[in-house]
Motif scaffolding. Structure first.
Motif, mmCIF file in Angstrom:
data_model
loop_
_atom_site.group_PDB
_atom_site.id
_atom_site.type_symbol
_atom_site.label_atom_id
_atom_site.label_comp_id
_atom_site.label_asym_id
_atom_site.label_seq_id
_atom_site.Cartn_x
_atom_site.Cartn_y
_atom_site.Cartn_z
ATOM 1 N N UNK A 158 0.983 -1.199 0.106
ATOM 2 C CA UNK A 158 0.026 -0.047 0.066
ATOM 3 C C UNK A 158 0.787 1.147 -0.107
ATOM 4 N N UNK A 159 0.488 2.459 -0.514
ATOM 5 C CA UNK A 159 1.086 3.542 -0.534
ATOM 6 C C UNK A 159 1.257 4.235 0.899
ATOM 7 N N UNK A 160 2.470 4.532 1.119
ATOM 8 C CA UNK A 160 2.830 5.044 2.380
ATOM 9 C C UNK A 160 2.197 6.309 2.656
ATOM 10 N N UNK A 161 1.850 6.803 3.776
ATOM 11 C CA UNK A 161 1.338 8.157 3.949
ATOM 12 C C UNK A 161 2.307 9.449 3.687
ATOM 13 N N UNK A 162 1.643 10.548 3.631
ATOM 14 C CA UNK A 162 2.560 11.622 3.514
ATOM 15 C C UNK A 162 3.257 11.966 4.716
ATOM 16 N N UNK A 163 4.677 12.456 4.684
ATOM 17 C CA UNK A 163 5.351 12.627 5.763
ATOM 18 C C UNK A 163 4.664 13.742 6.786
ATOM 19 N N UNK A 164 4.988 14.212 7.992
ATOM 20 C CA UNK A 164 4.443 15.308 8.390
ATOM 21 C C UNK A 164 5.422 16.429 7.995
ATOM 22 N N UNK A 165 4.666 17.609 7.864
ATOM 23 C CA UNK A 165 5.510 18.891 7.412
ATOM 24 C C UNK A 165 6.089 19.482 8.744
ATOM 25 N N UNK A 166 6.766 20.572 8.583
ATOM 26 C CA UNK A 166 7.272 21.300 9.722
ATOM 27 C C UNK A 166 6.044 21.843 10.327
ATOM 28 N N UNK A 167 4.967 22.248 9.810
ATOM 29 C CA UNK A 167 3.830 23.012 10.191
ATOM 30 C C UNK A 167 2.958 21.972 10.914
ATOM 31 N N UNK B 52 10.684 17.165 10.519
ATOM 32 C CA UNK B 52 9.442 16.563 11.267
ATOM 33 C C UNK B 52 9.586 14.962 10.999
ATOM 34 N N UNK B 53 10.445 14.267 10.082
ATOM 35 C CA UNK B 53 10.313 12.768 10.037
ATOM 36 C C UNK B 53 11.622 12.391 9.353
ATOM 37 N N UNK B 54 12.639 12.378 10.221
ATOM 38 C CA UNK B 54 13.940 12.071 9.568
ATOM 39 C C UNK B 54 14.193 10.822 8.772
ATOM 40 N N UNK B 55 14.514 11.003 7.561
ATOM 41 C CA UNK B 55 15.194 9.777 6.806
ATOM 42 C C UNK B 55 13.679 9.102 6.155
ATOM 43 N N UNK B 56 12.544 9.640 6.195
ATOM 44 C CA UNK B 56 11.479 9.234 5.647
ATOM 45 C C UNK B 56 11.547 9.234 4.018
ATOM 46 N N UNK C 49 9.930 3.624 11.241
ATOM 47 C CA UNK C 49 9.932 4.804 12.203
ATOM 48 C C UNK C 49 10.594 5.818 11.984
ATOM 49 N N UNK C 50 9.801 7.033 12.051
ATOM 50 C CA UNK C 50 10.494 8.269 11.494
ATOM 51 C C UNK C 50 10.230 9.395 12.780
ATOM 52 N N UNK D 134 13.488 30.269 12.176
ATOM 53 C CA UNK D 134 14.514 31.172 12.584
ATOM 54 C C UNK D 134 15.717 31.334 11.133
ATOM 55 N N UNK D 135 15.911 32.528 10.888
ATOM 56 C CA UNK D 135 16.938 32.910 10.014
ATOM 57 C C UNK D 135 18.284 32.030 10.151
ATOM 58 N N UNK D 136 18.821 31.395 9.255
ATOM 59 C CA UNK D 136 20.109 30.765 9.085
ATOM 60 C C UNK D 136 19.794 29.098 9.781
ATOM 61 N N UNK D 137 18.457 28.675 10.040
ATOM 62 C CA UNK D 137 18.204 27.423 10.163
ATOM 63 C C UNK D 137 17.795 26.264 9.135
ATOM 64 N N UNK D 138 18.749 25.277 9.095
ATOM 65 C CA UNK D 138 18.537 24.529 8.008
ATOM 66 C C UNK D 138 17.408 23.588 8.145
ATOM 67 N N UNK D 139 16.333 23.383 7.166
ATOM 68 C CA UNK D 139 15.087 22.920 7.170
ATOM 69 C C UNK D 139 15.072 21.610 6.202
ATOM 70 N N UNK D 140 14.313 20.680 6.653
ATOM 71 C CA UNK D 140 14.225 19.499 5.535
ATOM 72 C C UNK D 140 12.606 19.625 5.338
ATOM 73 N N UNK D 141 12.464 19.391 4.054
ATOM 74 C CA UNK D 141 10.902 19.376 3.564
ATOM 75 C C UNK D 141 10.761 17.847 2.868
ATOM 76 N N UNK D 142 9.428 17.512 3.037
ATOM 77 C CA UNK D 142 9.134 16.475 2.192
ATOM 78 C C UNK D 142 8.181 16.358 1.190
ATOM 79 N N UNK D 143 8.413 15.739 0.054
ATOM 80 C CA UNK D 143 7.243 15.856 -0.910
ATOM 81 C C UNK D 143 5.942 15.057 -0.553
ATOM 82 N N UNK D 144 4.718 15.527 -1.052
ATOM 83 C CA UNK D 144 3.608 14.802 -0.966
ATOM 84 C C UNK D 144 3.560 13.704 -1.786
#
Length: 240
Positions: free
Chosen positions: A83-92, A108-112, A122-123, A160-170
């Protein structure tokens, strides 16, 4: 002695009959167990500094049975194999705890990686000390590669300015496939620079229509129906 032999023969026949009659039932049980679907559990853990929003948890219910932990805030969903895995949580999708003002969620879900269910997942959300007291707006877009049209609503938030963020595709946008699973962004004071774009490729459906024309010629039209439009890919003439 003959009577004893007859009695023994009768008992053996009865035992054989009982064992044979039991075999179909055992076979049915084996078939039932062999056809039982294999399931896996996908677990998202918000970590020690935040909790998932109610809307994120509710959104997982369309994928399968959902369980939450009051102790840790973790949320898990059970899926059938493939089955298709669900979308990862976003930062928001994470709300920071009141006593965690010095921290900020960076992933929000390291390594997903998304995809389909082939094992337990497990994320865990990752946090760091705030890089700055100044915040800037970030924007995440989900666009069709060919047309540039939105395939999902744009996401906006601040960090915060200077923060490194990770985003996940839907993952589960109908008829579309994301080109990459995740992207990173270092937040700039200039909001125009804080734009992450996920590009998606539209699915193609091949449909063949056969028409017989006078003279015994069969014309086959093969249409490739693409999300957002249709184009005739080609045709072939087959004489009969």
């Amino acid at each position: 002695m003959r009577r004893a032999n007859k009695l023994l023969a009768g008992l053996l026949s009865l035992c054989l009959a009982v064992s044979i009659s039991a075999m179909p039932a055992l076979a049915a049980e084996d078939d039932a167990s062999s056809t039982e679907a294999t399931t896996y559990v996908v677990t998202f853990r918000p970590g020690e500094h935040g909790t998932f929003t109610d809307s994120f948890i509710a959104g997982l219910e369309k994928y399968g049975e959902v369980k939450t932990s009051e102790a840790t805030g973790a949320v898990a969903v059970r899926l059938n194999e493939g089955a298709a895995l669900p979308n990862a949580p976003q930062l928001t999708d994470i709300v920071m705890n009141e006593d965690a003002s010095r921290y900020f969620v960076t992933d929000a879900a390291q390594g997903y990686t998304g995809g389909t269910a082939s094992g337990d997942v497990n994320a865990v959300a990752q946090y760091t000390l705030r890089a700055s007291t100044e915040d800037a707006v970030f924007t995440v877009q989900y666009l069709d590669r060919e047309t540039g049209a939105e395939v999902a609503p744009t996401l906006q938030g601040s960090a915060p300015v200077g923060q490194n963020l990770t985003f996940y595709a839907l993952n589960n946008i109908e008829n579309y496939t994301a080109e990459v699973a995740s992207q990173q962004l270092t937040v700039s004071a200039n909001a125009d620079e804080n734009v992450v774009t996920f590009y998606y490729t539209a699915g193609v459906n091949n449909v063949t229509e056969t028409v017989t024309v006078p003279g015994g010629t069969i014309t086959e039209y093969e249409d490739q129906t693409v999300v957002g439009g249709a184009a005739v890919a080609g045709l072939s003439l087959i004489p009969i």
